[in-house]
Design an enzyme around this catalytic site. Sequence first.
Site, mmCIF file in Angstrom:
data_model
loop_
_atom_site.group_PDB
_atom_site.id
_atom_site.type_symbol
_atom_site.label_atom_id
_atom_site.label_comp_id
_atom_site.label_asym_id
_atom_site.label_seq_id
_atom_site.Cartn_x
_atom_site.Cartn_y
_atom_site.Cartn_z
ATOM 1 C CG ASP A 126 -17.985 85.908 -8.332
ATOM 2 O OD1 ASP A 126 -17.141 85.583 -7.471
ATOM 3 O OD2 ASP A 126 -18.237 87.091 -8.630
ATOM 4 C CG ASP A 128 -17.389 91.184 -9.054
ATOM 5 O OD1 ASP A 128 -16.736 90.138 -9.222
ATOM 6 O OD2 ASP A 128 -17.852 91.523 -7.958
#
Length: 189
Positions: free
Chosen positions: A134, A118
Amino acid sequence: MLEILIVVLVIAADQATKAIAAKILPTLADSTYPLWEGVFHFTYVENRGAAFGMLQNKRIVFLVITSISIVLMIWLLISQRKRKPVAMPVLARAGIALILAGAVGNMIDRIWLGYVRDMLSFTLINFAVFNIADSAVCIGAALTGISLLFTKKGKEYFDSIDGEREKKKRNGGKDSADRESGNGDSGRG
C-alpha cells in the site's frame, strides 16, 4: 533495469513483512505490538476489501482490475522507457514501478489467501491499517505525479506527446514512418 530492481525489492520486502506479521502478531494480545504507544503499532489485520476496507469480499473484481492495471503498467514502462524524442522521466518510471510492485504484492495475497495482510497502524490519527505494498502504491503515485507535473523533464515529456499528436493530425492520422515506408492509404480505391 532500475524498474525491475524496484519491483523485485518491494515485492520481496512486502511479502517478507506480511509473513512475519502473520506468524507473530496474531499470538499477541489484540494481535498488536505497540512500537510507540498511542502513535504507531504493528497490528495484524486481514483485509478482504479495498483501501480502508471498502468493497468487502469482492475478490474477483479486485483480481480483474489489478490484472488489467498490471498489464497496462508493464506496457507503459516498456514502451516509454526509450520513447523518442523524449523518454518518460526516470522518476516517473520509478514511481510506476512502485505502483506496479504494490499491486503485485497485494495481488499475491488475494490469489493465495483470499485477503490482503495489513500490519502498519498509525494509531495517533486512527488511520487505516496498511502494508508495504500500500505504501509503495501511494509513494509511487506521488513520485509519478511530481515528476510528470512539476519537473522540467515531465514538461518536456508531455510537450513531446502533444507534438506527436499535432503531427498526426496534420498528416491525416498517419505517422511519419507510415508515409516514409509507403504503408497506409495511397489514395487508390
